[in-house]
Enzyme design. Structure first.
Site, PDB file in Angstrom:
ATOM      1  N   ALA A 107      32.629  45.714  36.032  1.00  0.00           N
ATOM      2  CA  ALA A 107      32.323  45.291  34.661  1.00  0.00           C
ATOM      3  C   ALA A 107      32.057  43.788  34.576  1.00  0.00           C
ATOM      4  CB  ALA A 107      33.466  45.680  33.728  1.00  0.00           C
ATOM      5  N   GLY A 108      31.944  43.142  35.721  1.00  0.00           N
ATOM      6  CA  GLY A 108      31.658  41.708  35.699  1.00  0.00           C
ATOM      7  C   GLY A 108      32.907  40.854  35.593  1.00  0.00           C
ATOM      8  N   ASP A 156      33.654  33.578  42.233  1.00  0.00           N
ATOM      9  CA  ASP A 156      34.638  34.631  41.956  1.00  0.00           C
ATOM     10  C   ASP A 156      35.836  34.528  42.900  1.00  0.00           C
ATOM     11  OD1 ASP A 156      32.636  35.339  40.267  1.00  0.00           O
ATOM     12  OD2 ASP A 156      32.039  37.140  41.353  1.00  0.00           O
TER      13      ASP A 156
HETATM   14  C1  GLA Z   1      28.642  37.251  40.386  1.00  0.00           C
HETATM   15  C2  GLA Z   1      28.726  36.519  41.707  1.00  0.00           C
HETATM   16  C3  GLA Z   1      29.075  35.052  41.500  1.00  0.00           C
HETATM   17  C4  GLA Z   1      28.148  34.404  40.474  1.00  0.00           C
HETATM   18  C5  GLA Z   1      28.029  35.270  39.214  1.00  0.00           C
HETATM   19  C6  GLA Z   1      26.995  34.755  38.256  1.00  0.00           C
HETATM   20  O1  GLA Z   1      29.882  37.298  39.761  1.00  0.00           O
HETATM   21  O2  GLA Z   1      29.706  37.102  42.541  1.00  0.00           O
HETATM   22  O3  GLA Z   1      29.035  34.374  42.719  1.00  0.00           O
HETATM   23  O4  GLA Z   1      26.891  34.146  41.026  1.00  0.00           O
HETATM   24  O5  GLA Z   1      27.706  36.608  39.524  1.00  0.00           O
HETATM   25  O6  GLA Z   1      27.392  33.526  37.743  1.00  0.00           O
END
Ligand code: GLA
Length: 374
Positions: A107-108, A156
């Site tokens: 889900a981000g 992340d």
């Molecule tokens: C994902 C990737 C991160 C970053 C985000 C966008 O979460 O794992 O490294 O690039 O997308 O900001």
């Protein structure tokens, strides 16, 4: 140590999206939702793992680590971490792992980075290895990028490893210098809204954005006549001047990244000065850039942001994470949370879309390892 319990949080990115792999700035926070692993060491070279809600326990040998061919399954992330730890020469032992998660998957909110970091921390502890936090984050990024095949940035894994309770993490993704900025929200709160539109980061769109940025860098370097390593090295004026030499898409991508890097620094200054209204403004501008220039939003995320911003007391809202679905985050007064969720739900139902999920969260600590008392 023969037994450990590890907690690794998810993360919400407050601002600085798709800037990490452009060597720019990001400002995520670790969240309360987390992955928990109870781990025991084994005397053989097997990893035996079970994830609650994901069927029977599965296993693999540390001596046979093959990258996934198609869509990665959760076990591939474990293999990836074992492979990455071995690259600089760390020797890990076999282990039994029992995994539970309160982070919504895909889900981000960095469920995959949390899994990687939790597994790496558990295996390191069981194998008597002390790996500095920045190196642990980099190894987990390598696992995802080179073994799983998603060419992600460092944000992340860094947030999951180095997050701090009640703080946002301002990270320079080129130097990896970071500062913990107190997230003094007073009467404001963070609300995460899961659009429930499924996204897979390993889908080609993410890697395509990254390739577009690299192509833009090559074009801009040709125009400038001097070497430019990444979009971090470019000023907005230079992007504007080079506009006629850039295909429209590459112009939009470059402009977004350069503007977003400035916004992160302005948002950090606003947060340090206790100016939450400006912080919220930058969040909303960030969403507009992701929607119009970087083109990684979707109708559901746009509707969440637009509906939230129309509720009195909402200071800012934006999609968070890679996009193409997943979550949005809003900064809002605690007394308007109910109104906001009700408006968003009504707008979704109106269009015949499934009701979003809502998560209230605060900034939490990064990965923690505990060993039970003997
Ligand atoms: C994902 C990737 C991160 C970053 C985000 C966008 O979460 O794992 O490294 O690039 O997308 O900001």
């Amino acid at each position: 140590m023969t037994q450990v319990h590890v907690t690794a949080p998810g993360r919400v990115n407050l601002i600085g999206e798709h800037t990490d792999y452009n060597e720019g700035f990001v400002m995520p926070a670790a969240i309360e939702q987390a992955i928990e692993i109870s781990a025991h060491s084994r005397s053989d070279r097997q990893i035996i793992a079970g994830a609650a809600g994901f069927g029977p326990r599965l296993s693999f040998s540390l001596d046979q680590l093959e990258p996934p061919r198609g869509k990665p399954a959760w076990l591939d992330y474990l293999k990836a971490v074992c492979w990455a730890l071995g690259e600089p020469g760390y020797t890990v032992h076999g282990a039994d792992l029992s995994i539970e998660s309160s982070i919504p998957i895909g889900a981000g909110l960095s469920s995959s980075a949390a899994l990687e970091v939790a597994v790496a921390a558990a295996l390191a502890a069981l194998s008597g290895l002390t790996i500095p936090p920045t190196e642990l984050a980099l190894l987990c990024q390598k696992a995802e990028s080179e073994f799983v095949g998603v060419h992600c940035g460092i944000m992340d894994q860094f947030a999951v490893t180095l997050g701090l309770e009640n703080h946002a993490l301002l990270l320079d993704c080129r130097s990896l210098e970071y500062s913990q900025i107190p997230l003094e929200l007073g009467e404001q709160r963070l609300l995460i809204v899961d659009s429930r539109v499924e996204r897979t980061l390993s889908g080609s769109a993410y890697n395509r954005r990254r390739a577009e940025c690299e192509a833009a860098v090559r074009r801009l370097a040709d125009c400038a006549g001097w070497p430019i390593r990444s979009l971090r090295d470019v000023a907005l004026e230079e992007v504007k001047e080079a506009r006629r030499f850039l295909p429209k898409t590459l112009y939009q991508r470059s402009r977004y990244v350069v503007e977003e890097n400035s916004r992160v620094r302005e948002a950090a200054a606003a947060l340090c000065g206790g100016d939450l209204a400006s912080f919220g403004y930058f969040m909303s501008r960030s969403h507009a850039g992701l929607r119009d220039l970087y083109q990684v939003s979707c109708p559901e995320l746009d509707l969440i942001v637009e509906t939230a911003l129309a509720v009195p007391g909402v200071m800012g809202a934006r999609m968070t994470g890679a996009g193409f679905g997943g979550c949005a985050v809003a900064l809002l007064h605690k007394d308007c949370i109910e109104d906001t969720t009700a408006s968003i739900t009504a707008a979704f139902l109106d269009r015949g879309w499934a009701e979003p999920h809502y998560y209230r969260t605060t900034a939490a600590n990064g990965v923690r390892v505990k060993s039970p008392p003997n």
